[in-house]
Design an enzyme around this catalytic site. Structure first.
Site, short mmCIF file in Angstrom:
data_model
loop_
_atom_site.label_atom_id
_atom_site.label_comp_id
_atom_site.label_asym_id
_atom_site.label_seq_id
_atom_site.Cartn_x
_atom_site.Cartn_y
_atom_site.Cartn_z
N HIS A 188 0.82 -1.22 0.00
CA HIS A 188 0.00 0.00 0.00
C HIS A 188 0.85 1.27 0.00
CE1 HIS A 188 -4.18 -1.45 0.45
NE2 HIS A 188 -3.61 -2.51 1.01
N ASP A 244 -7.65 -1.83 -1.12
CA ASP A 244 -8.54 -2.76 -0.43
C ASP A 244 -9.98 -2.35 -0.74
OD1 ASP A 244 -6.34 -3.98 0.70
OD2 ASP A 244 -6.47 -2.86 2.58
N GLU A 257 -5.73 -12.58 0.78
CA GLU A 257 -6.77 -11.62 1.16
C GLU A 257 -7.74 -11.41 0.00
OE1 GLU A 257 -4.70 -8.04 2.23
OE2 GLU A 257 -3.41 -9.06 3.66
N HIS A 315 -7.76 -7.47 -1.26
CA HIS A 315 -6.55 -6.72 -1.63
C HIS A 315 -6.20 -6.96 -3.09
CE1 HIS A 315 -2.30 -5.23 -0.74
NE2 HIS A 315 -2.18 -5.81 -1.92
#
Length: 235
Positions: free
Chosen positions: A139, A146, A208, A211
Site C-alpha cells: 500500500h 482494499d 486476502e 486486496h
C-alpha cells in the site's frame, strides 16, 4: 516485535517509473466513511488514504465499468488505498494490540511464545512496515487497494468475512468447498469482485480476498513479470 521472513514477491526488483499519486474520483465509487484507519488516529499526513498512482486509478475505473455491465448499479467500495509506512506501522501495532485483547491477554504479561504467535497471525495479513526501498509494503507504493462491493440497494455485500480479518476466512477461496449454508453466495461475491478486477489488469493477494494491486512487486510476481514499476513513495 517478532522476526519475520520476506515475502516471495520481494525478490522482484523495482524500476520506479515516477508516476504521481492522484486522487481517486470518489463519486465513481462507494466509500467507507469515515475512513476506517483515520478514525483510529492513523497518521496519513497531507495525503488522504483515497489516493493511488494514476494508472491504478484508471484501471480501477475500468473495473467499476465492468462491474456495471454485470451488476447494474452495483459499485466497488474503497476501503483503503495509499498508506504511508507510518500508517502501516500504526495499523500493525493496532492489530497486534487488538489480537492480544481478543485473546483475553495483557501485553505486559505476554510470554515470548504468546507474543511470537500473535505477531505471526498479524503478519499473515499485514505487510511488515519496512523502510527498506527493496521491500516496501504494497500500500505504500500507491499501487494497492482494499475494496469490497455495494449492491444496487446501497448495502455492503456480504463476503463471508470483514476486511482485515485475521482468520483463514480471509483467504480468497476459503468458501469454495464449504458446506456452510451461505458459503456459495460468499464465494460467488468474491469471485465477481475478482473477475472484474482481473479483467481490468489487477492481481489479487493470495491471502486476502479484498486486496488488489497493479504494477507493484506482488503484481509482477503473480504475473511472472521480471520487474515492478512502483516502489515506496517517500511522502
Amino acid at each position: 516485535m517478532t522476526t519475520y521472513q520476506t515475502r516471495p514477491y520481494h525478490q522482484i526488483p523495482i524500476l520506479e517509473c515516477g508516476e504521481l499519486l492522484v486522487a481517486i474520483p470518489l463519486d465513481v465509487f462507494a466509500v467507507e466513511s469515515p475512513h476506517p484507519y483515520e478514525k483510529l488516529g492513523a497518521p496519513y499526513g497531507e495525503y488522504s488514504p483515497y489516493y493511488l498512482r494514476q494508472s491504478v486509478v484508471e484501471k480501477l475505473i475500468q473495473a467499476q465499468n465492468y462491474l456495471q455491465l454485470l451488476r447494474p448499479h452495483w459499485r466497488i467500495q474503497i476501503f483503503d488505498a495509499y498508506r504511508p509506512v507510518a500508517v502501516q506501522q500504526f495499523m500493525v501495532d493496532y492489530s497486534f494490540a487488538t489480537a492480544v485483547r481478543e485473546r483475553g491477554l495483557s501485553e505486559a504479561k505476554l510470554t515470548p511464545q504468546q507474543s511470537q504467535e500473535i505477531w505471526a497471525d498479524v503478519f499473515e495479513i499485514w505487510a511488515v512496515p519496512s523502510m527498506d526501498k527493496n521491500t516496501p509494503p504494497p500500500h505504500s507504493t500507491g499501487a494497492a487497494v482494499d475494496i469490497t462491493l455495494v449492491d444496487d440497494g446501497g448495502q455492503v455485500v456480504n463476503m463471508g468475512s470483514p476486511i482485515d480479518d485475521l482468520s483463514e476466512r480471509s483467504h480468497p477461496n476459503y468458501y469454495t468447498n464449504s458446506e456452510y449454508p451461505e458459503a456459495q453466495q460468499y464465494h460467488a461475491h468474491r469471485q465477481l469482485l475478482y473477475d472484474v478486477m482481473l479483467k481490468a489488469g489487477f492481481q489479487r493477494n493470495p491471502r486476502e480476498w479484498w486486496h488488489f494491486c497493479y504494477g507493484d512487486q506482488m503484481w509482477a510476481w503473480l504475473n511472472q513479470i521480471p520487474t515492478a514499476c512502483y516502489g515506496r513513495l517517500s511522502y
